[in-house]
Design a protein around this motif. Structure first.
Motif, short mmCIF file in Angstrom:
data_model
loop_
_atom_site.label_atom_id
_atom_site.label_comp_id
_atom_site.label_asym_id
_atom_site.label_seq_id
_atom_site.Cartn_x
_atom_site.Cartn_y
_atom_site.Cartn_z
N SER A 35 0.85 -1.19 0.00
CA SER A 35 0.00 0.00 0.00
C SER A 35 0.88 1.24 0.00
O SER A 35 2.01 1.24 0.50
N SER A 36 0.38 2.30 -0.58
CA SER A 36 1.16 3.53 -0.63
C SER A 36 1.19 4.15 0.77
O SER A 36 0.19 4.14 1.49
N PRO A 37 2.33 4.68 1.16
CA PRO A 37 2.43 5.25 2.50
C PRO A 37 1.60 6.52 2.62
O PRO A 37 1.46 7.29 1.67
N ARG A 38 1.04 6.74 3.79
CA ARG A 38 0.23 7.94 4.02
C ARG A 38 1.09 9.18 4.09
O ARG A 38 0.64 10.28 3.82
N SER A 39 2.33 9.02 4.53
CA SER A 39 3.20 10.18 4.74
C SER A 39 3.98 10.54 3.49
O SER A 39 5.03 11.17 3.58
N GLY A 40 3.51 10.17 2.34
CA GLY A 40 4.23 10.46 1.10
C GLY A 40 4.26 11.93 0.76
O GLY A 40 5.11 12.38 0.02
N TRP A 41 3.37 12.72 1.31
CA TRP A 41 3.33 14.14 1.01
C TRP A 41 4.08 14.97 2.05
O TRP A 41 4.39 16.14 1.80
N ILE A 42 4.45 14.40 3.19
CA ILE A 42 5.05 15.18 4.28
C ILE A 42 6.46 15.66 3.90
O ILE A 42 6.81 16.82 4.10
N VAL A 43 7.28 14.79 3.35
CA VAL A 43 8.68 15.15 3.03
C VAL A 43 8.74 16.28 2.01
O VAL A 43 9.48 17.26 2.22
N PRO A 44 8.01 16.23 0.90
CA PRO A 44 8.09 17.37 -0.03
C PRO A 44 7.60 18.69 0.57
O PRO A 44 8.17 19.76 0.29
N VAL A 45 6.59 18.63 1.44
CA VAL A 45 6.09 19.86 2.06
C VAL A 45 7.13 20.44 3.01
O VAL A 45 7.38 21.65 3.02
N VAL A 46 7.77 19.60 3.81
CA VAL A 46 8.80 20.08 4.74
C VAL A 46 9.99 20.65 3.99
O VAL A 46 10.51 21.73 4.34
N VAL A 47 10.43 19.99 2.93
CA VAL A 47 11.55 20.50 2.12
C VAL A 47 11.16 21.83 1.48
O VAL A 47 11.96 22.78 1.45
N GLY A 48 9.95 21.93 0.98
CA GLY A 48 9.49 23.19 0.39
C GLY A 48 9.45 24.31 1.41
O GLY A 48 9.87 25.45 1.11
N LEU A 49 8.98 24.04 2.63
CA LEU A 49 8.95 25.07 3.68
C LEU A 49 10.36 25.50 4.07
O LEU A 49 10.61 26.70 4.31
N VAL A 50 11.29 24.56 4.13
CA VAL A 50 12.67 24.91 4.47
C VAL A 50 13.28 25.79 3.38
O VAL A 50 13.97 26.79 3.67
N LEU A 51 13.01 25.49 2.12
CA LEU A 51 13.53 26.31 1.03
C LEU A 51 12.92 27.72 1.04
O LEU A 51 13.62 28.71 0.84
N ILE A 52 11.62 27.79 1.28
CA ILE A 52 10.95 29.11 1.34
C ILE A 52 11.51 29.93 2.50
O ILE A 52 11.76 31.13 2.37
N CYS A 53 11.72 29.28 3.65
CA CYS A 53 12.27 29.97 4.81
C CYS A 53 13.70 30.43 4.54
O CYS A 53 14.10 31.52 4.94
N ALA A 54 14.49 29.60 3.86
CA ALA A 54 15.87 29.97 3.56
C ALA A 54 15.92 31.17 2.62
O ALA A 54 16.76 32.06 2.78
N VAL A 55 15.02 31.22 1.66
CA VAL A 55 15.00 32.35 0.73
C VAL A 55 14.48 33.61 1.42
O VAL A 55 15.01 34.70 1.25
#
Length: 62
Positions: A35-55
């Protein structure tokens, strides 16, 4: 008597060889699907937030 026993033994061996092994039952193995993992969307969102915060927060040399 020997001919009768020989023919009876031969007939017994032929008929028992015809039914040797019994019926063949083939069972299919169940298909296991991962089955596909439920947390498949968490990692891209966290990486995106870190990049936005860094910029948005970094780069000030005052």
């Amino acid at each position: 008597m020997k001919k009768f026993l020989a023919s009876a033994l031969a007939a017994t061996m032929i008929s028992s060889a015809a039914f040797a092994g019994g019926p063949v039952v083939v069972e299919e193995e169940p298909v296991v699907e991962a089955s596909s993992p439920r947390s498949g969307w968490i990692v891209p969102v966290v990486v995106g937030l870190v990049l936005i915060c860094a910029v948005a927060c970094g780069g000030d040399d005052e």
